[in-house]
Write a protein that holds these residues in place. Structure first.
Motif, mmCIF file in Angstrom:
data_model
loop_
_atom_site.group_PDB
_atom_site.id
_atom_site.type_symbol
_atom_site.label_atom_id
_atom_site.label_comp_id
_atom_site.label_asym_id
_atom_site.label_seq_id
_atom_site.Cartn_x
_atom_site.Cartn_y
_atom_site.Cartn_z
ATOM 1 N N ILE A 5 115.297 33.784 -5.351
ATOM 2 C CA ILE A 5 116.889 33.775 -5.626
ATOM 3 C C ILE A 5 117.529 33.299 -5.476
ATOM 4 C CG2 ILE A 5 118.282 35.194 -7.397
ATOM 5 C CD1 ILE A 5 116.439 34.250 -9.176
ATOM 6 N N ILE A 6 117.392 34.373 -4.263
ATOM 7 C CA ILE A 6 118.926 33.908 -3.133
ATOM 8 C C ILE A 6 118.237 32.770 -2.264
ATOM 9 C CG2 ILE A 6 119.468 35.021 -0.486
ATOM 10 C CD1 ILE A 6 118.327 37.719 -2.071
ATOM 11 N N ALA A 7 117.023 32.737 -1.453
ATOM 12 C CA ALA A 7 116.458 31.170 -0.895
ATOM 13 C C ALA A 7 117.513 29.733 -2.244
ATOM 14 C CB ALA A 7 115.288 31.101 -0.882
ATOM 15 N N LYS A 8 117.073 29.452 -3.461
ATOM 16 C CA LYS A 8 117.862 28.759 -4.572
ATOM 17 C C LYS A 8 119.020 28.999 -4.361
ATOM 18 C CE LYS A 8 116.832 26.698 -8.728
ATOM 19 N NZ LYS A 8 115.732 26.374 -10.115
ATOM 20 N N GLY A 9 120.165 30.127 -4.691
ATOM 21 C CA GLY A 9 120.954 30.464 -4.112
ATOM 22 C C GLY A 9 121.570 29.584 -3.206
ATOM 23 N N LYS A 10 121.121 29.960 -2.111
ATOM 24 C CA LYS A 10 122.176 29.073 -1.544
ATOM 25 C C LYS A 10 121.701 27.948 -0.591
ATOM 26 C CE LYS A 10 120.804 33.355 2.126
ATOM 27 N NZ LYS A 10 119.750 33.212 3.238
ATOM 28 N N LYS A 11 120.437 27.569 -1.137
ATOM 29 C CA LYS A 11 120.538 25.890 -1.999
ATOM 30 C C LYS A 11 121.875 24.576 -2.529
ATOM 31 C CE LYS A 11 116.043 24.998 -0.995
ATOM 32 N NZ LYS A 11 114.487 25.165 -1.389
ATOM 33 N N ILE A 12 121.783 25.988 -3.260
ATOM 34 C CA ILE A 12 123.289 25.791 -4.517
ATOM 35 C C ILE A 12 124.547 25.668 -3.929
ATOM 36 C CG2 ILE A 12 124.235 26.061 -6.859
ATOM 37 C CD1 ILE A 12 121.076 27.350 -7.543
ATOM 38 N N ALA A 13 124.311 26.888 -3.401
ATOM 39 C CA ALA A 13 125.673 27.157 -3.155
ATOM 40 C C ALA A 13 126.174 25.875 -1.570
ATOM 41 C CB ALA A 13 125.709 28.130 -1.983
ATOM 42 N N GLU A 57 121.274 26.124 5.865
ATOM 43 C CA GLU A 57 121.399 27.008 6.911
ATOM 44 C C GLU A 57 122.543 28.548 7.505
ATOM 45 O OE1 GLU A 57 120.464 23.968 7.086
ATOM 46 O OE2 GLU A 57 118.386 24.405 6.995
ATOM 47 N N ASP A 58 123.611 27.471 7.526
ATOM 48 C CA ASP A 58 124.953 27.992 7.218
ATOM 49 C C ASP A 58 125.588 28.846 6.431
ATOM 50 O OD1 ASP A 58 125.489 26.753 9.726
ATOM 51 O OD2 ASP A 58 126.167 25.464 8.769
ATOM 52 N N ILE A 59 124.349 29.216 5.520
ATOM 53 C CA ILE A 59 125.063 29.839 3.760
ATOM 54 C C ILE A 59 124.344 31.523 4.318
ATOM 55 C CG2 ILE A 59 124.526 30.436 1.319
ATOM 56 C CD1 ILE A 59 126.027 27.616 2.201
ATOM 57 N N GLU A 60 125.160 32.531 4.222
ATOM 58 C CA GLU A 60 125.099 34.088 4.343
ATOM 59 C C GLU A 60 125.225 34.314 2.820
ATOM 60 O OE1 GLU A 60 127.409 35.430 6.927
ATOM 61 O OE2 GLU A 60 126.675 34.441 8.404
ATOM 62 N N PHE A 61 123.557 35.041 2.262
ATOM 63 C CA PHE A 61 124.160 35.971 1.218
ATOM 64 C C PHE A 61 124.759 37.679 1.534
ATOM 65 C CE2 PHE A 61 121.910 38.667 -2.751
ATOM 66 C CZ PHE A 61 123.117 37.493 -3.641
ATOM 67 N N ALA A 62 125.578 37.784 0.583
ATOM 68 C CA ALA A 62 125.339 39.462 1.473
ATOM 69 C C ALA A 62 126.166 40.022 -0.599
ATOM 70 C CB ALA A 62 126.427 40.262 2.277
ATOM 71 N N ASP A 63 126.349 41.300 -0.577
ATOM 72 C CA ASP A 63 126.916 41.731 -1.672
ATOM 73 C C ASP A 63 127.018 40.886 -3.233
ATOM 74 O OD1 ASP A 63 127.260 43.873 0.038
ATOM 75 O OD2 ASP A 63 128.485 43.122 0.424
ATOM 76 N N GLY A 64 126.235 40.327 -3.159
ATOM 77 C CA GLY A 64 126.317 39.247 -5.097
ATOM 78 C C GLY A 64 127.264 37.586 -4.407
ATOM 79 N N SER A 65 127.741 37.433 -2.857
ATOM 80 C CA SER A 65 128.267 36.388 -2.647
ATOM 81 C C SER A 65 128.283 35.667 -1.642
ATOM 82 C CB SER A 65 129.746 36.752 -2.339
ATOM 83 O OG SER A 65 130.889 37.469 -2.982
ATOM 84 N N PHE A 66 127.567 33.992 -2.225
ATOM 85 C CA PHE A 66 127.255 33.211 -1.047
ATOM 86 C C PHE A 66 128.086 32.491 0.079
ATOM 87 C CE2 PHE A 66 123.663 33.533 -4.652
ATOM 88 C CZ PHE A 66 122.806 32.981 -3.888
ATOM 89 N N LYS A 67 128.304 32.719 1.224
ATOM 90 C CA LYS A 67 129.508 32.446 1.975
ATOM 91 C C LYS A 67 128.900 31.128 3.513
ATOM 92 C CE LYS A 67 132.609 35.688 3.944
ATOM 93 N NZ LYS A 67 132.758 36.615 4.913
ATOM 94 N N VAL A 68 129.625 30.954 3.530
ATOM 95 C CA VAL A 68 129.592 29.791 4.129
ATOM 96 C C VAL A 68 130.297 30.393 5.695
ATOM 97 C CG1 VAL A 68 129.966 27.397 4.887
ATOM 98 C CG2 VAL A 68 130.176 26.984 3.394
ATOM 99 N N ALA A 69 128.999 31.092 6.770
ATOM 100 C CA ALA A 69 129.091 31.139 7.877
ATOM 101 C C ALA A 69 130.611 31.049 8.759
ATOM 102 C CB ALA A 69 128.079 31.077 8.539
ATOM 103 N N GLY A 70 131.062 32.163 8.674
ATOM 104 C CA GLY A 70 132.608 31.922 9.858
ATOM 105 C C GLY A 70 133.914 30.993 9.047
ATOM 106 N N THR A 71 133.514 31.370 7.619
ATOM 107 C CA THR A 71 134.580 30.467 6.817
ATOM 108 C C THR A 71 135.228 31.061 5.688
ATOM 109 O OG1 THR A 71 133.390 28.874 4.944
ATOM 110 C CG2 THR A 71 133.458 28.314 7.374
#
Lengths: 791, 264
Positions: A566-574, A583-597
């Motif tokens: 789920i997380i891997a697919k979510g990262k692609k959508i995010a 590669e720059d998408i991080e997932f934590a605490d229910g949110s997908f973030k662009v690293a460093g932004t």
């Protein structure tokens, strides 16, 4: 206000309990189908007999009777299959006599089903069942393994000569003999592991229906593993393909192993529903449960430990006779072999171990896995033997255990009996248990008890168990006829709530809470937004069910794998939505973030996008957020720990009271400490039940003497005390959660602790061993014999 | 359960008539034995005659006797301040029968009419020298119990009340069967207007009995120590998977001493 923490590690209240304690559970017997009929089974009251004649005429003519069936009518269907095939020492496969759905030609135990009467009402079915004329001619019968092996004993099956099912062994016999030859001392202990009746609060029920328009069958049943029932019954008994057979196990009121197995009644009502075109329901009477639910344990063993002059364990030799009952139940052959022999290293570095197990047919109810399944038998034998070593050599029970423990730095540890322990720390659980039990203060408490005329004793057991059952390739090589992976389907709904479809089954364990906590931790979805669905082959992709403390270690790991997808697919959508690289998408605490932004998308936003894919990488990935994973474990998990029991015996009456009980267990990562404590308490209650109270007793011929609660001593609240329970955990190294499992530990660690304490209390009477249950009568007999000898 | 007819007479005379006219009729008091037996199809009465409308419940305490109506529940006896004051051992006995559900349905009359060899009440009735009154007569405790599940009651006889003389001292101690929690050995000791009496339930093959050797010893000196050297033969004791006859005989000694100690 912050939301309360409800993820891994939180003692979240069980969400299923409101339903259970307010009478709103949906148990199989609560289900009724239109135009339903009722089945009553006429069972054998003889342990072993030839069926001379069955006259069904009067029963068939009785009011309301729809059908009466005997084995003759079932000629086209198969027998109940066995899920394991064990090979004997000589390489030959076990003797596997047919287990017919209704008795064919002979009855082989009290409770063996002979005929079924199906009528409009249960009352009418009962009335008609009494009108069946069944003529039986008694055959020689046996109830115990020792009797069954005697020359000339009655033969339970013509194709199992000498009543032997298999004669199995494991370990290095030569190494053991060599060690025995050079040992300073060999300590021998003969012991029995008493036979138990599981006694789930909810009796077994099976209700089947058949839809003529689609040829679909549905079976509602009290099962711990509906997919396994579908497979066994569909493929082996009735010849029904999976897509035409739905098995539903709704709320189930306790199983303790007894609801793993495929039972005759399930096949009988399903077959009859097809034949009659009407739903057929069977509900066990409690007295039927006593004589038809698979029993547990029932071993007779000789154990020998070779020790050197310093008290080091050199080698262990075990010879066990295991009672299979009259037929092979689903998992029966595996219990005294791969769930028992492989556990005999326990917590110790004993370098050489050899075990031989003869499985024996008797005229008793089939014996199969009962909470702990093989492992309580192993721990009882080993931990009693260690205390016998102390008795015979004067060694200290704590010191000798510590001296022989597998060192902390020896993990992964390969035992001489096939298993490789991944992690553990027996020193810490022992030390903390001794501290929590105030072991050091025992002599003062013993003196105080003596002053009031009571005999006080203390007993320690350190145990290991193998659960998280099981790596498919390993169990396949050992004789399993199935894989033992687990399946999870995680469905993230468009607005971000989650439904989990798990192949495990909860029948008291609290999965609806514990498994939801995993989702809360892994996906950051609030606990209230997660539902767990189990127990229906029409809803769940597949599953092997719940037993062997496997649900979290195997089923939870499957969930983690599916959530990873789920997380891997979510990262692609995010990545697509936030115009970043995956590669720059991080997932934590229910949110997908662009690293460093500070760019962020919540799981809910991603889920909505997945189901409303207007702005979506549609050429790369499919819509939807719904993933399934099969997880096959790399190894068993190895919970362990230390139990300390303190008893007081009234020498006048022989009554034993538990006065202190301390458990310190290593369960790996704990998801819900409150539920774990409940599991420990329940397991220990059953362990104390076996040690002091419960006993399935047959007379010599195979009549069940303890066939009701008037004679079978179930533990009650006032037999128990508050149990001190704590954990000292080392993480499992091979599953993603680090979890080990806690469901059976209580029944594995506690019986030897209790009996060690009883034997310790009776030290002055020269007692070296006492078999379970240590009933008042038995203890009085020992004390009285001591007194008479003294006089 | 098999089918049966059901009657709920509103007078004792009607109840007796119904019983007299039907040899296969059964009386229902609290139903704590009869209903389970019916459910297991172990009994097949033609008619079940429910006594709950006869006004037989109630407790009266006069100066020297406690009289309990046959349909009085164990819970009512256990909770009665008057019984607790007059014969605390009797209230305690009633409060220790079965579980809460049993005590709220089960009755003294039902227990005595059934005369289960492991029931508690027969020990109190025999040890206190109670009198059992029926629709026909009064029966002394010594004449009433006639062996396991057997009493002096005629087929059409219904217990109406039981009268217990107030003892000087009394106590009941029960060693429970670990599984059923019925008395495996229950001993009621009493000293008072009827002399020293010791009644034992649960242990004997013939149901409740008087332990005459213990009575003789306690008649000389009312103390647990007086029982040293007093034993009972295992010959007429019950034997089952929970307790052999010798173990039961031993327990009779232990429990009798404990009962005397408890009586003070």
């Amino acid at each position: 206000m912050n939301a309360p923490f409800e993820g891994i590690g939180a003692s979240v209240r069980r969400k299923e309990d409101l339903r259970f304690i307010s009478g709103r559970g949906n148990y199989t017997d609560d289900i009724n189908r239109p135009n339903q009929t009722h089945a009553v089974i006429r069972r054998s009251d003889r342990p072993h007999a030839t069926i001379v004649k069955i006259d069904t005429a009067a029963a068939k003519a009785a009011p309301g009777v729809v059908a009466v069936y005997t084995a003759e009518d079932l000629a086209a269907i198969g027998g109940l299959p066995c899920g394991w095939q064990i090979h004997s020492k000589d390489g030959s496969p076990m003797n596997e006599p047919k287990h017919p759905v209704l008795a064919e030609g002979k009855v082989r135990h009290v409770g063996d089903p002979i005929a079924v009467v199906i009528a409009e009402t249960k009352q009418q079915a009962r009335d008609a069942a009494e009108l069946l004329v069944i003529e039986l001619k008694d055959l020689p019968s046996t109830a115990t393994v020792t009797d069954a092996l005697k020359p000339g004993a009655g033969q339970v099956h013509d194709n199992a000569p000498g009543n032997v099912c298999y004669d199995w062994h494991l370990g290095d016999k030569e190494a053991v003999e060599a060690a025995f030859a050079k040992a300073a001392k060999v300590v021998t202990l003969d012991l029995e592991n008493s036979r138990m009746i599981p006694n789930a609060m909810e009796p077994r029920v099976a209700l089947a229906e058949f839809d003529r328009s689609t040829s679909d069958y549905t079976l509602y049943t009290t099962s711990q593993n509906p997919h396994v029932i579908r497979l066994l019954m569909g493929a082996f008994v009735l010849g029904l393909p999976e897509h035409k057979l739905r098995v539903v196990a709704p709320d189930v009121g306790g199983g303790f192993g007894s609801k793993i197995f495929h039972y005759a009644e399930e096949a009988l009502v399903t077959w009859a529903a097809g034949k009659l075109g009407r739903p057929v329901k069977w509900t066990a009477e409690r007295s039927e449960s006593f004589m038809s639910d698979a029993h547990g344990r029932d071993h007779v063993s000789t154990a020998q430990m070779a020790v050197d002059a310093q008290g080091n364990f050199l080698a262990l030799k075990v010879s066990t006779l295991a009672n299979m009952g009259a037929y092979l139940s689903t998992f029966a052959p595996a219990v005294p072999t791969y769930l028992y022999g492989t556990l005999l290293a326990g917590t110790y570095k004993t370098p050489a171990i050899y075990v031989e197990v003869k499985a024996v047919f008797t005229n008793t109810v089939p014996v199969d896995a009962y909470r702990g399944a093989g492992r309580p038998e192993a721990s009882f034998l080993l931990e009693r033997l260690v205390d016998a070593v102390c008795h015979d050599t004067g060694a200290d029970p704590v010191a000798i255990r510590r001296q022989n423990f597998i060192p902390r730095d020896a993990f992964p540890y390969q035992t001489p009996v096939a298993l490789q322990y991944d992690s553990g720390d027996y020193f810490t659980t022992l030390d903390v248990a001794l501290k929590n039990a105030d072991y050091a203060g025992f002599p003062a408490r013993k003196a105080a008890a003596a002053a009031k005329g009571k005999l006080r004793g203390i007993g320690v057991s350190t145990y290991i168990e193998a659960c998280g059952i099981a790596p498919s390739a390993v169990v396949g090589s050992l004789g399993a006829r199935a894989g033992l992976y687990e399946v999870a389907n995680i469905r993230v709904h468009p607005t971000g709530s989650v439904t989990v479809f798990t192949g495990t089954h909860s029948h008291g364990q609290g999965h609806e809470t514990t498994l939801a906590q995993l989702v809360t931790s892994q996906l950051g979805v609030p606990f209230s937004q997660v539902d767990i669905v189990h127990g229906d082959t029409a809803k769940i992709p597949f599953g092997m069910g719940t037993y062997g403390s496997r649900s979290l270690a195997v089923g939870g790991s499957a969930m983690v794998k599916a959530m990873d997808k789920i997380i891997a697919k979510g990262k692609k959508i995010a990545a697509h939505l936030m115009e970043a690289s995956v590669e720059d998408i991080e997932f934590a605490d229910g949110s997908f973030k662009v690293a460093g932004t500070d760019k962020v998308k919540t799981l809910s936003e991603i889920a909505l996008t997945a189901y409303v894919p207007h702005n979506y990488p549609i050429t790369e990935i499919e819509p939807g957020l719904d993933e399934t994973a099969f997880y096959d474990p790399a190894n068993f998990t190895f919970p362990g720990g230390c139990h300390v029991c303190e008893v007081e015996i009234d020498p006048e009456t022989g009554v034993t009271s538990i006065v202190n009980f301390t458990a310190v267990d290593d369960f790996g990562r704990v998801v819900n400490p409150m539920i774990v404590e409940g599991q420990v308490q329940g397991g220990i209650a059953q362990g104390i039940g076996q040690a002091l109270l419960e006993h399935a007793i047959y007379d010599e011929s195979g009549q069940l003497l303890s066939g009701s609660y008037m004679d079978y001593t179930m533990p009650r609240a006032d037999d128990l005390i508050n149990i001190s329970s704590a954990t000292e955990n080392t993480l499992c190294t091979h599953n993603p959660l680090g979890v080990k499992g806690c469901g059976e530990a209580g029944t594995i660690g506690s019986p030897p602790a209790v009996i060690n304490a009883v034997v310790n209390a009776l030290k002055e009477y020269g007692v070296r061993h006492i078999n379970m249950p240590a009933s008042p009568q038995k203890i009085w007999g020992i004390i009285n014999a001591g007194r008479m000898a003294a006089e | 359960m098999y089918d049966f007819a059901y009657q709920k007479p509103s007078s004792l005379a009607d109840a007796a008539r119904a019983l007299a006219s039907d040899a296969d009729a059964k009386v229902l008091a609290g139903g704590q034995t009869l209903i389970p037996v019916l459910k297991q199809r172990l009994n097949k009465p033609s008619t079940v005659i429910d006594l709950s409308k006869l006004g037989l419940a109630g407790i009266k305490v006069s100066g020297d006797a406690v009289t309990i109506g046959a349909m009085t529940t164990h819970a009512a006896v256990a909770a009665s301040a008057e019984v607790k004051r007059a014969i605390p051992a009797l209230a305690a006995l009633a409060g220790g029968i079965g579980d809460i559900q049993v005590r709220n349905r089960g009755t003294i009359g039902g227990s005595l009419a059934n005369n289960d060899p492991s029931a508690c009440y027969p020990a109190a009735v025999l040890a206190l020298g109670a009198t059992i009154t029926t629709n026909k007569r009064s029966i002394s405790a010594d004449d009433y119990f006639q062996g396991m599940f057997t009493t002096a009651l005629a087929a059409d006889e219904v217990i109406t009340e039981v009268s217990f003389p107030v003892p000087a001292r009394a106590a009941y101690v029960k060693f429970k069967n670990p599984a059923s929690r019925y008395a495996m050995v229950g001993v009621f000791v009493a000293t008072g207007p009827k002399g020293v009496r010791v009644a034992v339930t649960g242990a004997g093959q013939g149901g409740v009995f008087r332990h005459t050797a213990a009575e003789a010893a306690l008649g000389k000196s009312w103390s647990a120590a007086a029982l040293d050297g007093v034993s009972i033969s295992p010959d007429n004791m019950n034997s089952d998977i929970h307790a052999s006859a010798p173990y039961r005989a031993h327990l009779v000694g232990v429990i009798t001493r404990r009962a005397v100690a408890a009586a003070g």
